[in-house]
Design a protein around this motif. Sequence first.
Motif, PDB file in Angstrom:
ATOM      1  N   MET A 191      11.446   6.261   6.327  1.00 49.12           N
ATOM      2  CA  MET A 191      11.376   7.183   5.138  1.00 49.12           C
ATOM      3  C   MET A 191       9.927   7.393   5.212  1.00 49.12           C
ATOM      4  SD  MET A 191      14.344   6.499   2.850  1.00 49.12           S
ATOM      5  CE  MET A 191      14.300   7.139   1.352  1.00 49.12           C
ATOM      6  N   GLY A 192       8.846   6.245   4.920  1.00 48.46           N
ATOM      7  CA  GLY A 192       7.205   6.474   4.331  1.00 48.46           C
ATOM      8  C   GLY A 192       6.808   7.101   5.590  1.00 48.46           C
ATOM      9  N   LEU A 193       6.947   7.251   7.139  1.00 49.12           N
ATOM     10  CA  LEU A 193       6.377   7.811   7.907  1.00 49.12           C
ATOM     11  C   LEU A 193       6.954   9.012   8.130  1.00 49.12           C
ATOM     12  CD1 LEU A 193       5.292   7.984  10.760  1.00 49.12           C
ATOM     13  CD2 LEU A 193       7.054   7.411  11.854  1.00 49.12           C
ATOM     14  N   ALA A 194       8.644  10.023   7.312  1.00 47.64           N
ATOM     15  CA  ALA A 194       8.905  10.749   7.271  1.00 47.64           C
ATOM     16  C   ALA A 194       7.643  11.728   6.558  1.00 47.64           C
ATOM     17  CB  ALA A 194       9.907  11.283   7.387  1.00 47.64           C
ATOM     18  N   LEU A 195       7.180  10.823   5.580  1.00 44.08           N
ATOM     19  CA  LEU A 195       6.376  11.826   4.133  1.00 44.08           C
ATOM     20  C   LEU A 195       5.219  11.675   4.524  1.00 44.08           C
ATOM     21  CD1 LEU A 195       8.331   9.523   0.982  1.00 44.08           C
ATOM     22  CD2 LEU A 195       7.676  12.479   1.244  1.00 44.08           C
ATOM     23  N   ALA A 199       2.644   5.882   5.735  1.00 47.76           N
ATOM     24  CA  ALA A 199       2.774   5.829   7.537  1.00 47.76           C
ATOM     25  C   ALA A 199       2.560   4.659   7.479  1.00 47.76           C
ATOM     26  CB  ALA A 199       2.427   6.823   8.416  1.00 47.76           C
ATOM     27  N   LEU A 200       1.656   3.680   7.588  1.00 47.87           N
ATOM     28  CA  LEU A 200       1.639   2.528   7.619  1.00 47.87           C
ATOM     29  C   LEU A 200       1.844   1.440   7.770  1.00 47.87           C
ATOM     30  CD1 LEU A 200      -1.452   0.898   8.157  1.00 47.87           C
ATOM     31  CD2 LEU A 200      -1.837   0.478   6.097  1.00 47.87           C
ATOM     32  N   PRO A 201       3.623   1.740   7.276  1.00 46.88           N
ATOM     33  CA  PRO A 201       3.964   0.419   7.550  1.00 46.88           C
ATOM     34  C   PRO A 201       5.065   0.172   8.734  1.00 46.88           C
ATOM     35  CG  PRO A 201       4.657   0.557   5.069  1.00 46.88           C
ATOM     36  CD  PRO A 201       3.589   1.838   5.748  1.00 46.88           C
ATOM     37  N   ALA A 202       5.332   1.492   8.693  1.00 45.46           N
ATOM     38  CA  ALA A 202       6.263   2.094  10.171  1.00 45.46           C
ATOM     39  C   ALA A 202       4.912   1.607  11.385  1.00 45.46           C
ATOM     40  CB  ALA A 202       6.690   3.391  10.519  1.00 45.46           C
ATOM     41  N   TRP A 203       3.626   1.913  11.349  1.00 45.24           N
ATOM     42  CA  TRP A 203       2.653   1.338  12.662  1.00 45.24           C
ATOM     43  C   TRP A 203       2.565   0.122  12.423  1.00 45.24           C
ATOM     44  CZ3 TRP A 203      -0.688   6.104  10.601  1.00 45.24           C
ATOM     45  CH2 TRP A 203      -0.246   7.094  11.107  1.00 45.24           C
ATOM     46  N   LEU A 229       0.948  -0.954  -0.476  1.00 48.66           N
ATOM     47  CA  LEU A 229       0.135   0.180   0.135  1.00 48.66           C
ATOM     48  C   LEU A 229       0.876   1.602   0.491  1.00 48.66           C
ATOM     49  CD1 LEU A 229      -2.728  -1.060   2.599  1.00 48.66           C
ATOM     50  CD2 LEU A 229      -3.479  -0.656  -0.117  1.00 48.66           C
ATOM     51  N   ALA A 230       1.966   0.969   0.873  1.00 49.27           N
ATOM     52  CA  ALA A 230       2.699   2.096   0.876  1.00 49.27           C
ATOM     53  C   ALA A 230       3.620   2.758  -0.462  1.00 49.27           C
ATOM     54  CB  ALA A 230       3.837   2.369   1.535  1.00 49.27           C
ATOM     55  N   LEU A 231       3.797   1.050  -0.614  1.00 47.67           N
ATOM     56  CA  LEU A 231       4.261   1.684  -2.766  1.00 47.67           C
ATOM     57  C   LEU A 231       3.452   1.839  -3.682  1.00 47.67           C
ATOM     58  CD1 LEU A 231       6.059  -1.539  -3.226  1.00 47.67           C
ATOM     59  CD2 LEU A 231       7.247   0.574  -2.282  1.00 47.67           C
ATOM     60  N   ILE A 232       1.742   1.865  -3.075  1.00 44.96           N
ATOM     61  CA  ILE A 232       0.936   2.688  -4.616  1.00 44.96           C
ATOM     62  C   ILE A 232       1.145   3.944  -3.467  1.00 44.96           C
ATOM     63  CG2 ILE A 232      -1.379   2.538  -4.706  1.00 44.96           C
ATOM     64  CD1 ILE A 232      -1.015  -0.420  -4.394  1.00 44.96           C
ATOM     65  N   ALA A 233       1.364   4.409  -3.396  1.00 43.68           N
ATOM     66  CA  ALA A 233       1.129   5.818  -2.843  1.00 43.68           C
ATOM     67  C   ALA A 233       2.223   6.353  -2.912  1.00 43.68           C
ATOM     68  CB  ALA A 233       1.457   5.875  -0.868  1.00 43.68           C
ATOM     69  N   CYS A 234       3.443   5.710  -2.576  1.00 44.40           N
ATOM     70  CA  CYS A 234       4.666   6.659  -3.034  1.00 44.40           C
ATOM     71  C   CYS A 234       4.232   6.777  -4.900  1.00 44.40           C
ATOM     72  CB  CYS A 234       5.852   5.454  -3.137  1.00 44.40           C
ATOM     73  SG  CYS A 234       6.603   5.310  -1.731  1.00 44.40           S
ATOM     74  N   ALA A 266      10.289   8.704  -5.031  1.00 40.99           N
ATOM     75  CA  ALA A 266      11.165   7.617  -5.861  1.00 40.99           C
ATOM     76  C   ALA A 266      11.874   7.037  -4.827  1.00 40.99           C
ATOM     77  CB  ALA A 266      11.216   8.081  -7.408  1.00 40.99           C
ATOM     78  N   ALA A 267      12.600   7.916  -3.605  1.00 42.59           N
ATOM     79  CA  ALA A 267      13.617   7.252  -2.912  1.00 42.59           C
ATOM     80  C   ALA A 267      13.389   6.449  -2.270  1.00 42.59           C
ATOM     81  CB  ALA A 267      14.310   8.575  -2.863  1.00 42.59           C
ATOM     82  N   THR A 268      11.516   6.971  -1.123  1.00 39.52           N
ATOM     83  CA  THR A 268      11.228   5.778  -1.075  1.00 39.52           C
ATOM     84  C   THR A 268      10.569   4.758  -1.110  1.00 39.52           C
ATOM     85  OG1 THR A 268      10.335   8.059   0.567  1.00 39.52           O
ATOM     86  CG2 THR A 268       8.720   6.030   1.167  1.00 39.52           C
ATOM     87  N   ALA A 269       9.865   4.743  -2.367  1.00 38.21           N
ATOM     88  CA  ALA A 269       9.556   3.251  -3.011  1.00 38.21           C
ATOM     89  C   ALA A 269      10.591   2.020  -3.381  1.00 38.21           C
ATOM     90  CB  ALA A 269       8.892   3.548  -4.268  1.00 38.21           C
ATOM     91  N   ALA A 270      11.808   2.995  -3.828  1.00 43.06           N
ATOM     92  CA  ALA A 270      12.652   2.111  -3.546  1.00 43.06           C
ATOM     93  C   ALA A 270      13.006   1.446  -2.568  1.00 43.06           C
ATOM     94  CB  ALA A 270      14.008   2.712  -4.427  1.00 43.06           C
ATOM     95  N   VAL A 271      13.493   1.960  -1.574  1.00 42.80           N
ATOM     96  CA  VAL A 271      14.082   1.801  -0.706  1.00 42.80           C
ATOM     97  C   VAL A 271      13.620   0.816   0.342  1.00 42.80           C
ATOM     98  CG1 VAL A 271      14.815   2.660   1.959  1.00 42.80           C
ATOM     99  CG2 VAL A 271      15.737   3.549  -0.243  1.00 42.80           C
ATOM    100  N   LEU A 272      11.701   0.884   0.209  1.00 44.70           N
ATOM    101  CA  LEU A 272      10.945   0.164   0.528  1.00 44.70           C
ATOM    102  C   LEU A 272      10.612  -0.804   0.130  1.00 44.70           C
ATOM    103  CD1 LEU A 272       7.577   1.879   1.371  1.00 44.70           C
ATOM    104  CD2 LEU A 272       8.687   1.087   2.677  1.00 44.70           C
ATOM    105  N   GLY A 273      11.419  -1.220  -1.638  1.00 46.70           N
ATOM    106  CA  GLY A 273      11.278  -2.738  -2.333  1.00 46.70           C
ATOM    107  C   GLY A 273      13.196  -3.274  -1.640  1.00 46.70           C
ATOM    108  N   TYR A 274      13.406  -2.027  -1.236  1.00 47.86           N
ATOM    109  CA  TYR A 274      15.274  -3.113  -0.598  1.00 47.86           C
ATOM    110  C   TYR A 274      15.198  -3.487   0.502  1.00 47.86           C
ATOM    111  CZ  TYR A 274      20.252  -3.335  -0.934  1.00 47.86           C
ATOM    112  OH  TYR A 274      21.066  -4.059  -0.596  1.00 47.86           O
ATOM    113  N   ASN A 275      14.869  -2.797   1.583  1.00 50.39           N
ATOM    114  CA  ASN A 275      15.549  -2.595   3.310  1.00 50.39           C
ATOM    115  C   ASN A 275      13.910  -2.397   3.610  1.00 50.39           C
ATOM    116  OD1 ASN A 275      16.046  -3.143   5.746  1.00 50.39           O
ATOM    117  ND2 ASN A 275      17.725  -2.198   5.295  1.00 50.39           N
ATOM    118  N   ALA A 276      13.001  -2.714   4.057  1.00 52.53           N
ATOM    119  CA  ALA A 276      11.630  -2.070   4.679  1.00 52.53           C
ATOM    120  C   ALA A 276      11.911  -1.022   6.007  1.00 52.53           C
ATOM    121  CB  ALA A 276      11.107  -3.001   4.015  1.00 52.53           C
ATOM    122  N   SER A 277      12.481  -1.546   6.251  1.00 57.45           N
ATOM    123  CA  SER A 277      12.930  -1.123   7.736  1.00 57.45           C
ATOM    124  C   SER A 277      13.447   0.282   7.359  1.00 57.45           C
ATOM    125  CB  SER A 277      13.962  -2.115   9.012  1.00 57.45           C
ATOM    126  OG  SER A 277      15.582  -1.659   7.915  1.00 57.45           O
TER     127      SER A 277
END
Length: 127
Positions: free
Chosen positions: A71-75, A111-115, A9-14, A55-66
């Motif tokens: 990054m997703g929480l900040a955005l 912010a959902l993955p962090a929560w 879902l966060a990738l779609i939001a990105c 784009a950077a957040t989507a790439a990092v979410l795909g590579y290293n979710a933690s």
Amino acid sequence: MGTHFAVWLALIACIVGGVRGGLMLAEADHPVFQPWSAEVAPLRTLGIALLVTHAATAAVLGYNASIGQGMGLALGLGWMATAGVHFWDARKLGERPRGAIVELLTGIVLALPAWTALAQLSHGSLI
């Protein structure tokens, strides 16, 4: 299971946030703006910033979710703050908050993955 769904879902939001940045770049070239106008530079800068950060957040979410969760929480907090400002301004002007619902939902989903990870950590399932 829930964390993976939240990351998707966060990738779609990105993608949604990046598209909004691209639209801001496209609107900067609108004929209403003069090519050397002072209003064009901040709009282009904001559009590029939105496009690159999502784009950077989507790439990092795909590579290293933690790391991507942070990054997703900040955005997400940024999107929720923007929605709050739009709700507040619309309330003061007596208008309807156009686009603020989309901004609020984008912020929550980013912010959902962090929560989700925090909820799992509080229940002891990540340790």
